[in-house]
Scaffold this motif. Structure first.
Motif, PDB file in Angstrom:
ATOM      1  N   LEU A 141       0.836  -1.194   0.000  1.00 31.12           N
ATOM      2  CA  LEU A 141       0.000   0.000   0.000  1.00 31.12           C
ATOM      3  C   LEU A 141       0.881   1.258   0.000  1.00 31.12           C
ATOM      4  O   LEU A 141       0.664   2.185  -0.769  1.00 31.12           O
ATOM      5  N   VAL A 142       1.888   1.250   0.877  1.00 32.50           N
ATOM      6  CA  VAL A 142       2.805   2.396   0.941  1.00 32.50           C
ATOM      7  C   VAL A 142       3.492   2.574  -0.411  1.00 32.50           C
ATOM      8  O   VAL A 142       3.617   3.677  -0.931  1.00 32.50           O
ATOM      9  N   PHE A 143       3.889   1.443  -0.995  1.00 31.70           N
ATOM     10  CA  PHE A 143       4.602   1.467  -2.272  1.00 31.70           C
ATOM     11  C   PHE A 143       3.717   2.051  -3.377  1.00 31.70           C
ATOM     12  O   PHE A 143       4.135   2.933  -4.126  1.00 31.70           O
ATOM     13  N   GLU A 144       2.458   1.553  -3.458  1.00 34.48           N
ATOM     14  CA  GLU A 144       1.564   2.014  -4.530  1.00 34.48           C
ATOM     15  C   GLU A 144       1.257   3.501  -4.392  1.00 34.48           C
ATOM     16  O   GLU A 144       1.078   4.200  -5.380  1.00 34.48           O
ATOM     17  N   ARG A 145       1.182   3.976  -3.132  1.00 33.11           N
ATOM     18  CA  ARG A 145       0.758   5.359  -2.915  1.00 33.11           C
ATOM     19  C   ARG A 145       1.896   6.360  -2.928  1.00 33.11           C
ATOM     20  O   ARG A 145       1.671   7.541  -2.661  1.00 33.11           O
ATOM     21  N   MET A 146       3.113   5.900  -3.183  1.00 35.26           N
ATOM     22  CA  MET A 146       4.240   6.842  -3.184  1.00 35.26           C
ATOM     23  C   MET A 146       4.039   7.898  -4.254  1.00 35.26           C
ATOM     24  O   MET A 146       3.755   7.558  -5.398  1.00 35.26           O
ATOM     25  N   PRO A 147       4.189   9.172  -3.888  1.00 33.03           N
ATOM     26  CA  PRO A 147       3.987  10.205  -4.892  1.00 33.03           C
ATOM     27  C   PRO A 147       5.173  10.294  -5.840  1.00 33.03           C
ATOM     28  O   PRO A 147       6.312  10.012  -5.453  1.00 33.03           O
ATOM     29  N   GLY A 148       4.916  10.640  -7.080  1.00 33.73           N
ATOM     30  CA  GLY A 148       5.996  10.857  -8.055  1.00 33.73           C
ATOM     31  C   GLY A 148       6.599   9.560  -8.559  1.00 33.73           C
ATOM     32  O   GLY A 148       6.099   8.472  -8.318  1.00 33.73           O
ATOM     33  N   LYS A 149       7.728   9.709  -9.280  1.00 32.26           N
ATOM     34  CA  LYS A 149       8.405   8.550  -9.856  1.00 32.26           C
ATOM     35  C   LYS A 149       9.112   7.782  -8.740  1.00 32.26           C
ATOM     36  O   LYS A 149       9.782   8.375  -7.899  1.00 32.26           O
ATOM     37  N   LYS A 150       8.935   6.459  -8.737  1.00 29.83           N
ATOM     38  CA  LYS A 150       9.550   5.670  -7.671  1.00 29.83           C
ATOM     39  C   LYS A 150      11.049   5.527  -7.909  1.00 29.83           C
ATOM     40  O   LYS A 150      11.484   5.303  -9.029  1.00 29.83           O
ATOM     41  N   SER A 151      11.803   5.630  -6.812  1.00 35.13           N
ATOM     42  CA  SER A 151      13.259   5.532  -6.952  1.00 35.13           C
ATOM     43  C   SER A 151      13.671   4.069  -6.947  1.00 35.13           C
ATOM     44  O   SER A 151      12.893   3.182  -6.587  1.00 35.13           O
ATOM     45  N   LEU A 152      14.929   3.833  -7.310  1.00 37.86           N
ATOM     46  CA  LEU A 152      15.458   2.472  -7.319  1.00 37.86           C
ATOM     47  C   LEU A 152      15.375   1.851  -5.928  1.00 37.86           C
ATOM     48  O   LEU A 152      15.078   0.668  -5.776  1.00 37.86           O
ATOM     49  N   VAL A 153      15.620   2.692  -4.895  1.00 36.27           N
ATOM     50  CA  VAL A 153      15.561   2.179  -3.516  1.00 36.27           C
ATOM     51  C   VAL A 153      14.162   1.636  -3.220  1.00 36.27           C
ATOM     52  O   VAL A 153      14.009   0.555  -2.652  1.00 36.27           O
ATOM     53  N   SER A 154      13.130   2.370  -3.643  1.00 39.22           N
ATOM     54  CA  SER A 154      11.762   1.922  -3.376  1.00 39.22           C
ATOM     55  C   SER A 154      11.465   0.604  -4.087  1.00 39.22           C
ATOM     56  O   SER A 154      10.923  -0.326  -3.494  1.00 39.22           O
ATOM     57  N   TRP A 155      11.830   0.526  -5.361  1.00 38.47           N
ATOM     58  CA  TRP A 155      11.593  -0.714  -6.116  1.00 38.47           C
ATOM     59  C   TRP A 155      12.303  -1.879  -5.443  1.00 38.47           C
ATOM     60  O   TRP A 155      11.746  -2.949  -5.248  1.00 38.47           O
ATOM     61  N   THR A 156      13.574  -1.651  -5.087  1.00 40.30           N
ATOM     62  CA  THR A 156      14.362  -2.735  -4.502  1.00 40.30           C
ATOM     63  C   THR A 156      13.806  -3.161  -3.147  1.00 40.30           C
ATOM     64  O   THR A 156      13.723  -4.353  -2.863  1.00 40.30           O
ATOM     65  N   SER A 157      13.384  -2.191  -2.307  1.00 38.22           N
ATOM     66  CA  SER A 157      12.854  -2.590  -0.995  1.00 38.22           C
ATOM     67  C   SER A 157      11.568  -3.373  -1.150  1.00 38.22           C
ATOM     68  O   SER A 157      11.312  -4.292  -0.376  1.00 38.22           O
ATOM     69  N   MET A 158      10.744  -2.990  -2.131  1.00 38.15           N
ATOM     70  CA  MET A 158       9.498  -3.728  -2.337  1.00 38.15           C
ATOM     71  C   MET A 158       9.802  -5.182  -2.723  1.00 38.15           C
ATOM     72  O   MET A 158       9.200  -6.119  -2.212  1.00 38.15           O
ATOM     73  N   MET A 159      10.780  -5.337  -3.603  1.00 37.76           N
ATOM     74  CA  MET A 159      11.175  -6.690  -4.021  1.00 37.76           C
ATOM     75  C   MET A 159      11.694  -7.486  -2.827  1.00 37.76           C
ATOM     76  O   MET A 159      11.332  -8.647  -2.633  1.00 37.76           O
ATOM     77  N   ALA A 160      12.534  -6.839  -2.014  1.00 39.24           N
ATOM     78  CA  ALA A 160      13.112  -7.534  -0.863  1.00 39.24           C
ATOM     79  C   ALA A 160      12.010  -7.950   0.101  1.00 39.24           C
ATOM     80  O   ALA A 160      12.043  -9.049   0.659  1.00 39.24           O
ATOM     81  N   GLY A 161      11.025  -7.065   0.294  1.00 39.74           N
ATOM     82  CA  GLY A 161       9.912  -7.368   1.191  1.00 39.74           C
ATOM     83  C   GLY A 161       9.150  -8.598   0.724  1.00 39.74           C
ATOM     84  O   GLY A 161       8.842  -9.500   1.514  1.00 39.74           O
ATOM     85  N   LEU A 162       8.861  -8.644  -0.558  1.00 42.76           N
ATOM     86  CA  LEU A 162       8.139  -9.797  -1.116  1.00 42.76           C
ATOM     87  C   LEU A 162       8.991 -11.057  -1.020  1.00 42.76           C
ATOM     88  O   LEU A 162       8.501 -12.145  -0.725  1.00 42.76           O
ATOM     89  N   ALA A 163      10.282 -10.896  -1.265  1.00 42.17           N
ATOM     90  CA  ALA A 163      11.197 -12.030  -1.251  1.00 42.17           C
ATOM     91  C   ALA A 163      11.229 -12.698   0.116  1.00 42.17           C
ATOM     92  O   ALA A 163      11.165 -13.918   0.220  1.00 42.17           O
ATOM     93  N   MET A 164      11.295 -11.869   1.173  1.00 41.68           N
ATOM     94  CA  MET A 164      11.384 -12.418   2.528  1.00 41.68           C
ATOM     95  C   MET A 164      10.160 -13.243   2.889  1.00 41.68           C
ATOM     96  O   MET A 164      10.210 -14.108   3.750  1.00 41.68           O
ATOM     97  N   GLN A 165       9.027 -12.926   2.257  1.00 42.70           N
ATOM     98  CA  GLN A 165       7.802 -13.662   2.545  1.00 42.70           C
ATOM     99  C   GLN A 165       7.637 -14.868   1.628  1.00 42.70           C
ATOM    100  O   GLN A 165       6.632 -15.572   1.699  1.00 42.70           O
ATOM    101  N   GLY A 166       8.583 -15.036   0.698  1.00 42.69           N
ATOM    102  CA  GLY A 166       8.491 -16.161  -0.219  1.00 42.69           C
ATOM    103  C   GLY A 166       7.600 -15.903  -1.427  1.00 42.69           C
ATOM    104  O   GLY A 166       7.254 -16.826  -2.149  1.00 42.69           O
ATOM    105  N   TYR A 167       7.225 -14.630  -1.662  1.00 40.09           N
ATOM    106  CA  TYR A 167       6.410 -14.312  -2.839  1.00 40.09           C
ATOM    107  C   TYR A 167       7.315 -14.055  -4.044  1.00 40.09           C
ATOM    108  O   TYR A 167       7.461 -12.915  -4.497  1.00 40.09           O
TER     109      TYR A 167
END
Ligand code: ZN
Ligand code: ZN
Length: 643
Positions: free
Chosen positions: A325-351
């Protein structure tokens, strides 16, 4: 200059964008004002220093000025000194020195020495020091202060002190610089000495001391100083909060944040990201939610670092839905850090597949992945058993993006094969690696051997590990567990003996749980207190229920010693994550998710118990261990027993 010309100069000061500046410049060109040295000097200053991202334009202006004066040279030297390539600042200074009619002044030296400091180039810094001496400017307040900074950056605290001692009446800035220099070079005592001798201590001096202590990990001294401070500003508070978070004092970080709001200081970016990082590390989900509410209410959602910290907090607290939700609602163009953290978050959960979708979207949005992004996506593949896909990313990394794999990427690949049980392939992969192996790579493989009970390979791997890192206790524990599972008790005893001979101790496991916004920690074998007593009592009740209703049989393979079965069971029941879960069941209201953070890997028996609890009690349990998240629901885990 006439009135119109004065107006142009004063308008320049109010320009916020390069476009506005160019409009004024156009007016100036029409009237011939653009060749006036005063105007062109101000124009250059504005582009080089005040307006974001317009230094290139400033360089163009400079090139088109027929006879730039000292002021213009200084402006460009100053602007260039703060960029990613400060050597251009030095080159401009050299150009200036070739014009004999333009002798450098104190500003020229102060700015160019700053460039040498940012470059950490002692040679250049030292030569500049000599030149300043020739011009009689080395003890000048500005020049002296930047010389102190330069020597500190280059690690020469003795020279920094010398410059300081020769300064005539150093001001507060110079004092602060020399104190920082001492901290920079690990001389805490020297810094304290200087601080005691300071004729005037302003708020900034206190903050310098506080920051120095925190950076050196002297959190006790920092706390003491913080209490002594006559006044504190947002910098003092955020320094302290970040310091506590970094040093594992999470409770104190939360307490300070509450206090800060209480005294009426608006939390700044640093204190918010600091306290969020404490939440992430401690798995404090409820407190994180409160912070989220605060950030929304205070209108701070536009700060990208705060958003990224929030995303990370939700991910690490096991709530990937909120992270999204936080990721989708980020204003403006998403930075590389945001993309990478989202991936890491999903990864830790096995998604794994979800993470791959995010990677895809990121590529389409035109953001280029870096090495860290690839670590996240490889991790995602390995934790979801996506072998082919993982190999695909590994080759894409070099072939499409030109990123040479580092040791971490090779580690991910070993993990990928190892988890999937392709141990021989993993072993060959390590042997064929073009860069030299380290202990971590072998340790990953040893972990895989333990999951898949491959005693033979484990012995080979352990041999390699003993050469690289003979004193690591967790390797010994892993190997002895592998022997224990295979029933090779003699071998277990040998490993244990060699551990005691080398005085290696098992790292004590701890688990944390948040109840009513308070963090409780449980440590294996800790002294009994009211809290642990409550947890033990509840745990006994739970285990009985699991035996009767869930058909629980203890998995004793992972216990270190060869002891009687009953005793083994007893030591299993002392694992901190079981106590934390029991405490959560006793204290939390029905229907809430039990969230636990554990510092080591969850053992097989605890994993079985959590699975059963989720079924028998109809509960959801989320455990973050050293390597990933396990979310238990209806008797099964999100890791699919694959970790
Ligand atoms: Zn356990
Ligand atoms: Zn699991």
């Amino acid at each position: 200059m006439n009135n119109f010309e004065h107006l142009c100069v004063s308008l320049l000061k109010h320009c916020k964008t390069l476009k506005n500046v160019k409009q004024i410049q156009a007016h100036a060109c029409k009237t011939g004002l653009d060749t006036h040295p005063y105007f062109s000097g101000k124009l250059l200053l504005h582009c080089a220093i005040s307006i974001f991202d317009s230094l290139d334009y400033a360089r163009l202006l400079f090139l088109h000025t027929p006879n730039p004066d000292v002021f213009m040279y200084n402006t460009l030297i100053r602007g260039l000194s703060e960029t990613d390539s400060p050597q251009n600042s030095l080159l401009t200074f050299i150009q200036m020195r070739r014009k004999l009619e333009l002798p450098p002044d104190s500003f020229s030296f102060a700015f160019v020495v700053k460039a040498a400091a940012n470059l950490r180039c002692l040679r250049a810094g030292f030569q500049l020091h000599c030149q300043a001496l020739v011009h009689g400017l080395d003890t000048h307040l500005f020049v002296g202060t930047t010389l102190i900074i330069m020597y500190a950056e280059c690690g020469c605290v003795v020279s920094a002190r010398k410059v300081f001692d020769e300064m005539f009446q150093p001001n507060v800035v110079a004092w602060n610089a020399v104190v920082t220099a001492c901290f920079r070079c690990d001389d805490v005592k020297g810094a304290e000495n200087l601080f005691d001798r300071m004729p005037i201590r302003n708020l900034m001096s206190w903050n310098v001391m506080l920051g120095g202590y925190v950076k050196k990990g002297e959190i006790g001294l920092a706390k003491k100083l913080f209490l002594e401070m006559p006044i504190k500003d947002d910098v003092s508070w955020s320094t302290m909060i970040v310091g506590c978070a970094h040093n594992g004092c999470f409770d104190e970080a939360f307490g300070l944040f509450r206090e800060l709001q209480h005294v009426g200081i608006r939390p700044n970016e640093a204190s918010l990201t600091g306290v969020l990082s404490a939440c992430a590390q401690a798995g404090a989900f409820e407190f994180g939610k409160i912070l989220h509410g605060y950030i929304d209410k205070a209108g701070l959602v536009w700060i990208s670092s705060v958003n990224n910290a929030l995303l990370d907090t939700y991910s690490k607290c096991g709530n990937v839905g909120m992270a999204r939700l936080v990721f989708e609602r980020m204003p403006g163009k998403k930075s590389l850090v945001s993309w990478t953290s989202m991936m890491a978050g999903l990864a830790m959960q096995g998604y794994g597949e979800e993470a791959m979708k995010i990677f895809d979207k990121m590529e389409k949005s035109g953001v280029r992945p870096d090495g860290i992004t690839f670590i996240s996506i490889l991790y995602a593949c390995s934790h979801a058993g996506l072998i082919e896909e993982g190999c695909g990313y590994f080759s894409k990394m070099r072939e499409i993006y030109g990123i040479e794999p580092a040791i971490e990427h090779y580690g991910c690949m070993v993990d990928l094969y190892g988890r999937a049980g392709q141990l021989q392939k993993a072993y060959e992969f390590v042997i064929q690696m073009p860069i030299s192996h380290n202990a971590i790579i072998w340790r990953t493989l040893l972990g895989a051997c333990s999951i898949h009970n491959d005693v033979e390979l484990a012995e080979q791997v352990k041999e390699r590990l003993s050469e690289l890192d003979p004193n690591n206790s967790s390797d010994h524990v892993l190997l002895s567990n592998i022997y224990a599972v295979a029933g090779k008790w003699k071998h277990v005893a040998t490993v244990r003996r060699s551990m005691t001979d080398q005085r290696l101790k098992k790292i004590p496991g701890w688990s944390m749980i948040e109840v009513d916004k308070v963090m409780y920690s449980f440590v294996a074998g800790q002294k009994q207190n009211k809290i642990t007593e409550e947890a033990y009592q509840k745990l006994r009740e739970i285990m009985l229920k699991l035996r009767v209703e869930g058909g629980y049989v203890p998995e004793v393979g992972n216990v270190l010693h060869d002891i009687e079965a009953e005793e083994k069971e007893d030591s299993l029941s002392k694992h901190s994550e079981k106590l934390a879960v029991a405490f959560g069941i006793a204290r939390l209201c029905k229907g809430s998710v039990i969230r636990i953070v554990k510092n080591l890997r969850v053992c097989k028996d605890c994993h079985i118990v959590m699975n059963l609890i989720s079924k028998v009690y109809g509960l959801e349990i989320v455990v973050r261990d050293r390597s990933r998240f396990h979310s238990f629901k209806d008797g099964s885990c999100s890791c699919r027993d694959y970790w």
